[in-house]
Scaffold this motif. Sequence first.
Motif, PDB file in Angstrom:
ATOM      1  N   TYR A 149     -22.245 -11.659  -6.496  1.00 53.32           N
ATOM      2  CA  TYR A 149     -21.939 -12.446  -5.415  1.00 53.32           C
ATOM      3  C   TYR A 149     -22.511 -11.536  -4.222  1.00 53.32           C
ATOM      4  O   TYR A 149     -21.962 -10.636  -3.888  1.00 53.32           O
ATOM      5  N   LEU A 150     -23.427 -12.111  -3.719  1.00 53.19           N
ATOM      6  CA  LEU A 150     -24.033 -11.419  -2.538  1.00 53.19           C
ATOM      7  C   LEU A 150     -23.271 -11.001  -1.244  1.00 53.19           C
ATOM      8  O   LEU A 150     -23.309 -10.010  -0.749  1.00 53.19           O
ATOM      9  N   LEU A 151     -22.612 -12.003  -1.070  1.00 57.35           N
ATOM     10  CA  LEU A 151     -21.724 -12.001   0.220  1.00 57.35           C
ATOM     11  C   LEU A 151     -20.792 -10.672   0.032  1.00 57.35           C
ATOM     12  O   LEU A 151     -20.389  -9.895   1.035  1.00 57.35           O
ATOM     13  N   ASN A 152     -20.290 -10.448  -1.254  1.00 59.16           N
ATOM     14  CA  ASN A 152     -19.121  -9.380  -1.344  1.00 59.16           C
ATOM     15  C   ASN A 152     -19.410  -8.872  -2.896  1.00 59.16           C
ATOM     16  O   ASN A 152     -18.807  -9.320  -3.830  1.00 59.16           O
ATOM     17  N   PRO A 153     -20.552  -8.196  -2.992  1.00 58.79           N
ATOM     18  CA  PRO A 153     -21.044  -7.543  -4.520  1.00 58.79           C
ATOM     19  C   PRO A 153     -19.983  -6.816  -4.996  1.00 58.79           C
ATOM     20  O   PRO A 153     -19.305  -6.110  -4.217  1.00 58.79           O
ATOM     21  N   LEU A 154     -19.838  -6.694  -6.181  1.00 58.36           N
ATOM     22  CA  LEU A 154     -19.076  -5.702  -6.865  1.00 58.36           C
ATOM     23  C   LEU A 154     -19.356  -4.234  -6.755  1.00 58.36           C
ATOM     24  O   LEU A 154     -20.403  -3.859  -6.870  1.00 58.36           O
ATOM     25  N   ARG A 155     -18.275  -3.741  -6.397  1.00 59.76           N
ATOM     26  CA  ARG A 155     -18.628  -2.223  -5.983  1.00 59.76           C
ATOM     27  C   ARG A 155     -17.258  -1.387  -5.852  1.00 59.76           C
ATOM     28  O   ARG A 155     -16.314  -2.012  -6.085  1.00 59.76           O
ATOM     29  N   LYS A 156     -17.550  -0.156  -5.727  1.00 63.09           N
ATOM     30  CA  LYS A 156     -16.387   0.862  -5.772  1.00 63.09           C
ATOM     31  C   LYS A 156     -16.300   1.163  -4.245  1.00 63.09           C
ATOM     32  O   LYS A 156     -17.110   1.563  -3.591  1.00 63.09           O
ATOM     33  N   VAL A 157     -14.852   1.284  -3.853  1.00 67.08           N
ATOM     34  CA  VAL A 157     -14.882   1.778  -2.389  1.00 67.08           C
ATOM     35  C   VAL A 157     -13.558   2.702  -2.591  1.00 67.08           C
ATOM     36  O   VAL A 157     -12.744   2.638  -3.393  1.00 67.08           O
ATOM     37  N   ASN A 158     -13.512   3.553  -1.441  1.00 60.61           N
ATOM     38  CA  ASN A 158     -12.233   4.532  -1.303  1.00 60.61           C
ATOM     39  C   ASN A 158     -11.782   4.323   0.094  1.00 60.61           C
ATOM     40  O   ASN A 158     -12.250   4.057   1.182  1.00 60.61           O
ATOM     41  N   VAL A 159     -10.346   4.194   0.002  1.00 59.01           N
ATOM     42  CA  VAL A 159      -9.672   3.844   1.104  1.00 59.01           C
ATOM     43  C   VAL A 159      -8.251   4.926   1.273  1.00 59.01           C
ATOM     44  O   VAL A 159      -7.857   5.245   0.036  1.00 59.01           O
ATOM     45  N   ASP A 160      -7.935   5.177   2.358  1.00 51.49           N
ATOM     46  CA  ASP A 160      -6.896   6.109   2.742  1.00 51.49           C
ATOM     47  C   ASP A 160      -5.545   5.020   2.615  1.00 51.49           C
ATOM     48  O   ASP A 160      -5.819   3.842   2.605  1.00 51.49           O
ATOM     49  N   SER A 161      -4.312   5.814   2.313  1.00 50.32           N
ATOM     50  CA  SER A 161      -3.177   5.089   2.265  1.00 50.32           C
ATOM     51  C   SER A 161      -3.141   4.350   3.617  1.00 50.32           C
ATOM     52  O   SER A 161      -3.170   4.578   4.715  1.00 50.32           O
ATOM     53  N   PHE A 162      -2.229   3.066   3.133  1.00 49.55           N
ATOM     54  CA  PHE A 162      -1.727   2.115   4.343  1.00 49.55           C
ATOM     55  C   PHE A 162      -0.602   1.416   3.970  1.00 49.55           C
ATOM     56  O   PHE A 162      -0.421   1.184   2.757  1.00 49.55           O
TER      57      PHE A 162
END
Length: 264
Positions: free
Chosen positions: A32-45
């Motif tokens: 899905y080009l608009l939102n491709p599969l990937r890994k992301v790192n986020v801080d707590s929220f």
Amino acid sequence: MLLACCTTVWAQAKDGFVLVPKGQFNVGKKGYLLNPLRKVNVDSFYIAVYETTNTQFDAFISATGYITDAERRHDALVFEPGLKEFEWINDSTAYWRYPNGKSRGGIEHKMDHPVTCISYHDIIAYCKWAGVRLPALDEWEIACRAGSGTDYFFGEDGSKISEYANVWHGRNHLMADSSDGYMYTAPVGSFKPNAWGLYDMYGNVFEFCTGKLTQTESSTIAHARGGSWWCSRNACNFFNSYDVGSVNVRASFSNQGFRVVKSI
């Protein structure tokens, strides 16, 4: 896949918010080009259990006297059965107190419904007043997925959507559809939550997020996720974990709303 440390996040609810711990998560969809599969790192929220309601927005208006874009511009887009797919009515009387125009009634008995007919610009003003913010695109998806890697947080069987979301079940929008009990919005929390105890992640109203899809994207574009009461399988079909909608930052629709987050 969700990191093991986060599998009990849904139990960590406090004062109407759920804690999402810092970590690495999968987002997007393969191919899905608009939102491709990937890994992301986020801080707590912390993310709100429910979408922001008319009661909460009314408190903001009462405290500040803020005038929304729909009231200033008289250009809100609303709906009534009988319209062709993706057609909306430009109703100069519509704004958050009359989210489908004055002729279709107000919110007097819908204070526990999500606030609608507000723009991204209006929502940012609310967030500044309330000391909260909108979720980033990836934060919203992480919270929505609740540890799942499927198109829906409840699996791949889209026919179960009626258990979890207020969406449009009719074949088209020419005739009214109240088969799930609601033609327009529903009181927040009327359907089953995801595994982390978050309600209405799909349906009820589109939820605005911060962030851009490309570096060159216009600053006049905002993004929303999760689908709405208007969305059906034959039109929109955005009630899933990966789709991303786009709209002008000043546009006000009767199926747009938001939920908030708090940084730690």
